[in-house]
Design an enzyme around this catalytic site. Structure first.
Site, PDB file in Angstrom:
ATOM      1  N   ASP A   1      75.920  83.988  61.690  1.00  0.00           N
ATOM      2  CA  ASP A   1      75.548  83.775  60.370  1.00  0.00           C
ATOM      3  C   ASP A   1      76.689  83.356  59.702  1.00  0.00           C
ATOM      4  OD1 ASP A   1      73.816  83.587  58.146  1.00  0.00           O
ATOM      5  OD2 ASP A   1      74.060  86.070  57.761  1.00  0.00           O
TER       6      ASP A   1
ATOM      7  N   HIS B   1      71.464  76.779  57.443  1.00  0.00           N
ATOM      8  CA  HIS B   1      70.247  78.075  57.033  1.00  0.00           C
ATOM      9  C   HIS B   1      68.936  77.197  57.018  1.00  0.00           C
ATOM     10  CE1 HIS B   1      73.339  80.999  56.529  1.00  0.00           C
ATOM     11  NE2 HIS B   1      72.183  81.696  56.582  1.00  0.00           N
TER      12      HIS B   1
ATOM     13  N   HIS C   1      67.587  76.886  60.424  1.00  0.00           N
ATOM     14  CA  HIS C   1      67.229  78.115  60.832  1.00  0.00           C
ATOM     15  C   HIS C   1      65.817  78.345  60.462  1.00  0.00           C
ATOM     16  CE1 HIS C   1      66.253  82.274  59.430  1.00  0.00           C
ATOM     17  NE2 HIS C   1      66.936  82.786  60.760  1.00  0.00           N
TER      18      HIS C   1
ATOM     19  N   HIS D   1      68.787  86.375  63.279  1.00  0.00           N
ATOM     20  CA  HIS D   1      69.098  85.402  62.168  1.00  0.00           C
ATOM     21  C   HIS D   1      70.305  84.597  62.612  1.00  0.00           C
ATOM     22  CE1 HIS D   1      69.323  83.914  58.152  1.00  0.00           C
ATOM     23  NE2 HIS D   1      70.696  84.220  58.275  1.00  0.00           N
TER      24      HIS D   1
END
Length: 360
Positions: free
Chosen positions: A171, A254, A257, A271
């Site tokens: 992340d 992101h 993602h 995540h």
């Protein structure tokens, strides 16, 4: 556009800091509601209760159902209102913490965030990621302020599964590259303005810390110990990445993602594991220098982050499904539109396949 940086009112990091939670929470209220999942409840409830009751406070506990969804948020708002809780404590991983932030926001009470893992940069942010009850990305929920307090007990975090710390590195890996892209585009950050130099510096320091200490930190926690490298990575995963992304901007990593949540094969991933592949895809999308891509690839491989779709559970590439991922990544309002050039689903689809091939 004004330059804006935002952060929690107080960030506390140290071994055994959970044992002081009663003192820290007492400045906000007298009857906290502590939210944690079943596993975390068994891990920290006694220490949390001992500290809070020791300060003369009354504490209620409630078990988090596992998904940061509107349904779960509404349930806990009702529980808190019925019990008259005047401060919310979220203890656990990112989805628990985001749920606690949302419950506190709608209940108009302070929130104290206590991560038991360093797997995302969610703890410090004025943001919650809302999912459907089935686990698909739904929306971002933006709050007017960051958490009142974040408490990082590094003893607990260092003892957590190694995979969670590594996912946190995944992340955090995106922070600098998304900040750089957002800075070039001149788009507003999650903080609502242009990035400050200090926020950009924290984003860069985040990446530098990962490269310098990531492998050493993983080796330490694999042996059940905490070292200076572990302390540095916990700070990078949480504070540096948190301030860096929020006040310097999100971009393609992101959003990709979020697109990957469309693939059922990827639902088992954490995540940060998906964000790591999103970072590689962003670098391909922007045609970053090969040396930079190689450094990111080498880092991912050295700590065990996925670098291709096969490692993420996708056994056979389905072009139709991958185009759905690309289209979801490019949805209206997605952070991919903070990239410094026009974005199309076709371009994202091509970048996903190329990143996959490079990462094999």
């Amino acid at each position: 556009m004004d330059n804006i940086i935002i952060s929690p009112s107080k960030y506390i990091q140290g071994e055994g800091s959970l044992d002081n939670i009663g003192k820290y929470v007492s400045v906000f209220g007298k009857k906290p509601l502590a939210i944690a999942d079943d596993f975390v409840m068994g891990l920290v409830r006694d220490r949390t209760e001992t500290s809070i009751v020791g300060e003369g406070l009354e504490v209620n506990f409630n078990t988090f159902a596992g998904e940061c969804s509107r349904v779960e948020i509404e349930r806990l708002i009702t529980v808190s209102a019925e019990q008259g809780n005047d401060v919310i404590i979220g203890v656990g991983g990112g989805k628990t913490l985001d749920t606690a932030k949302a419950v506190a926001y709608y209940s108009k009470v302070p929130v104290v965030i206590v991560p038991t893992i360093a797997s995302t940069d969610a703890p410090t942010s004025a943001l919650a990621v809302i999912y459907t009850p089935e686990g698909e990305f739904s929306e971002y929920l933006l709050f007017p302020s960051n958490p009142n307090m974040v408490i990082m007990d590094t003893g607990i975090i260092a003892a957590a599964p190694v995979r969670t710390l590594v996912a946190g590195m995944g992340d955090a890996l995106s922070t600098y590259f998304e900040a750089r892209a957002n800075g070039l585009s001149g788009k507003a950050t999650m903080a609502g303005g242009a990035p400050t130099r200090s926020a950009q510096a924290l984003a860069k320091l985040c990446y530098e810390t990962l490269i310098a200490d990531g492998v050493k930190a993983k080796a330490a926690v694999e042996n059940g110990v905490s070292t200076k490298a572990v302390e540095n990575i916990i700070e990078a995963n949480t504070y540096l990445s948190g301030i860096g992304f929020e006040s310097s901007g999100l971009a393609a990593a992101h959003a990709i993602h979020n697109g990957l949540t469309k693939l059922e094969e990827c639902h088992h991933l954490l995540h940060g594991e998906k964000v790591a592949f999103g970072t590689l895809t962003q670098l391909v999308l922007e045609n970053a220098p090969q040396a930079e891509i190689e450094q990111v690839l080498n880092f991912c491989r050295s700590v065990g982050l996925p670098t291709n779709l096969h490692q993420m559970g996708v056994k056979e590439l389905n072009n139709e499904k991958l185009m759905e991922v690309a289209q979801a990544s490019c949805a209206e309002g997605e952070t991919i539109h903070n990239m410094p050039f026009p974005i199309t689903a076709k371009a994202v689809y091509a970048a996903i396949l190329t990143a996959h091939k490079i990462g094999i």
